[in-house]
Design a protein around this motif. Sequence first.
Motif, PDB file in Angstrom:
ATOM      1  N   VAL A  31       0.862  -1.178   0.000  1.00  0.00           N
ATOM      2  CA  VAL A  31       0.000   0.000   0.000  1.00  0.00           C
ATOM      3  C   VAL A  31       0.895   1.223   0.000  1.00  0.00           C
ATOM      4  CG1 VAL A  31      -1.703   1.344   1.283  1.00  0.00           C
ATOM      5  CG2 VAL A  31      -1.895  -1.143   1.209  1.00  0.00           C
ATOM      6  N   LEU A 161     -15.128  -1.462  -5.381  1.00  0.00           N
ATOM      7  CA  LEU A 161     -13.807  -2.036  -5.093  1.00  0.00           C
ATOM      8  C   LEU A 161     -13.946  -3.451  -4.537  1.00  0.00           C
ATOM      9  CD1 LEU A 161     -10.676  -1.627  -4.638  1.00  0.00           C
ATOM     10  CD2 LEU A 161     -11.273  -0.724  -2.397  1.00  0.00           C
ATOM     11  N   ALA A 169      -5.616  -0.763  -7.154  1.00  0.00           N
ATOM     12  CA  ALA A 169      -6.666   0.182  -6.781  1.00  0.00           C
ATOM     13  C   ALA A 169      -6.046   1.557  -6.568  1.00  0.00           C
ATOM     14  CB  ALA A 169      -7.365  -0.281  -5.512  1.00  0.00           C
ATOM     15  N   VAL A 190     -11.399  -0.644   2.426  1.00  0.00           N
ATOM     16  CA  VAL A 190     -10.103  -0.699   1.735  1.00  0.00           C
ATOM     17  C   VAL A 190      -9.219  -1.772   2.353  1.00  0.00           C
ATOM     18  CG1 VAL A 190      -7.996   0.583   1.213  1.00  0.00           C
ATOM     19  CG2 VAL A 190     -10.233   1.718   1.028  1.00  0.00           C
ATOM     20  N   SER A 193      -9.843  -5.229   1.283  1.00  0.00           N
ATOM     21  CA  SER A 193      -9.474  -5.528  -0.108  1.00  0.00           C
ATOM     22  C   SER A 193      -7.987  -5.840  -0.262  1.00  0.00           C
ATOM     23  CB  SER A 193      -9.854  -4.355  -1.017  1.00  0.00           C
ATOM     24  OG  SER A 193      -8.967  -3.268  -0.830  1.00  0.00           O
ATOM     25  N   ARG A 194      -7.199  -5.638   0.791  1.00  0.00           N
ATOM     26  CA  ARG A 194      -5.751  -5.889   0.702  1.00  0.00           C
ATOM     27  C   ARG A 194      -5.483  -7.385   0.580  1.00  0.00           C
ATOM     28  NH1 ARG A 194      -2.717  -1.856   5.006  1.00  0.00           N
ATOM     29  NH2 ARG A 194      -0.900  -2.790   3.989  1.00  0.00           N
ATOM     30  N   ASN A 198      -2.338  -8.070  -4.797  1.00  0.00           N
ATOM     31  CA  ASN A 198      -2.781  -6.789  -5.354  1.00  0.00           C
ATOM     32  C   ASN A 198      -2.038  -5.647  -4.676  1.00  0.00           C
ATOM     33  OD1 ASN A 198      -3.995  -6.326  -2.866  1.00  0.00           O
ATOM     34  ND2 ASN A 198      -6.070  -6.214  -3.645  1.00  0.00           N
ATOM     35  N   ILE A 200      -2.465  -1.177  -3.563  1.00  0.00           N
ATOM     36  CA  ILE A 200      -3.348  -0.032  -3.394  1.00  0.00           C
ATOM     37  C   ILE A 200      -2.506   1.233  -3.336  1.00  0.00           C
ATOM     38  CG2 ILE A 200      -5.046   1.072  -1.877  1.00  0.00           C
ATOM     39  CD1 ILE A 200      -5.712  -1.776  -0.842  1.00  0.00           C
TER      40      ILE A 200
END
Length: 251
Positions: A31, A161, A169, A190, A193-194, A198, A200
């Motif tokens: 992130v 999302l 993202a 948020v 979604s980690r 992926n 962010i």
Amino acid sequence: MPLLVIRDLHASIGDQEILKGVDLTVNAGEVHAIMGPNGSGKSTLANVLAGRPEYTVTKGSVQYQGHDLLAMPPEQRAREGIFLAFQYPVELPGVRAWQFLKAAMDAQRQHRGLEEMSARDFNRLLQEKVQQVEIDPELVKRNVNEGFSGGEKKRNEILQLALLEPKLALLDETDSGLDIDALRIVAEGVNRSRRPDNAIVVVTHYQRILNYITPDFVHVLMDGRIVRSGGAELALELESRGYDWVKEAVS
């Protein structure tokens, strides 16, 4: 292989150059927070990566999963897993929110060689995600963002999302205009979604959302360039000292 590699990126809108040589590498599982004063180019960077047509890239390269991102049209970038949460989410009169979400999911699945999700399976998944982001179930039956409050629009972005599960993202000042409760709910969405596969990128002017979303890296963007990078502690230093000290340090 890094998920995103930006090298010497220059971009303009009209005759005004906004990005003046951005370098950034984002790996899967990370992130990154992009911070900076107003007008520094934060939102421009997010919009350029998403492929907004009003921006013109004049120099540099962007590799996404080893491919030339700048050669992809916006719709291909979305199908390849790039998601942009808008600072000012737009209204789509005449388009029901659930229809919009299902169309987006079906397009993504078709791109991956998968069958469209059945209406029953999609509805089950949608209800699950609606509960997670604590959004009023009635809102997904209405036109996209039409008549929504500012907080509801931002929660709707996080609902997208959660459903689409993008590879990258880009959250463009998702925290702007949110009260404390809405900020917490958006941040929790948020964080859920980690994933290890992926990444962010959080674009923000203030440190407060980073009280809820802990970044691996914080970058300061000023005058179209990243001038300083560090860990989460850099955001706290910016909150206490402002941006002037960074400007003085690099001048």
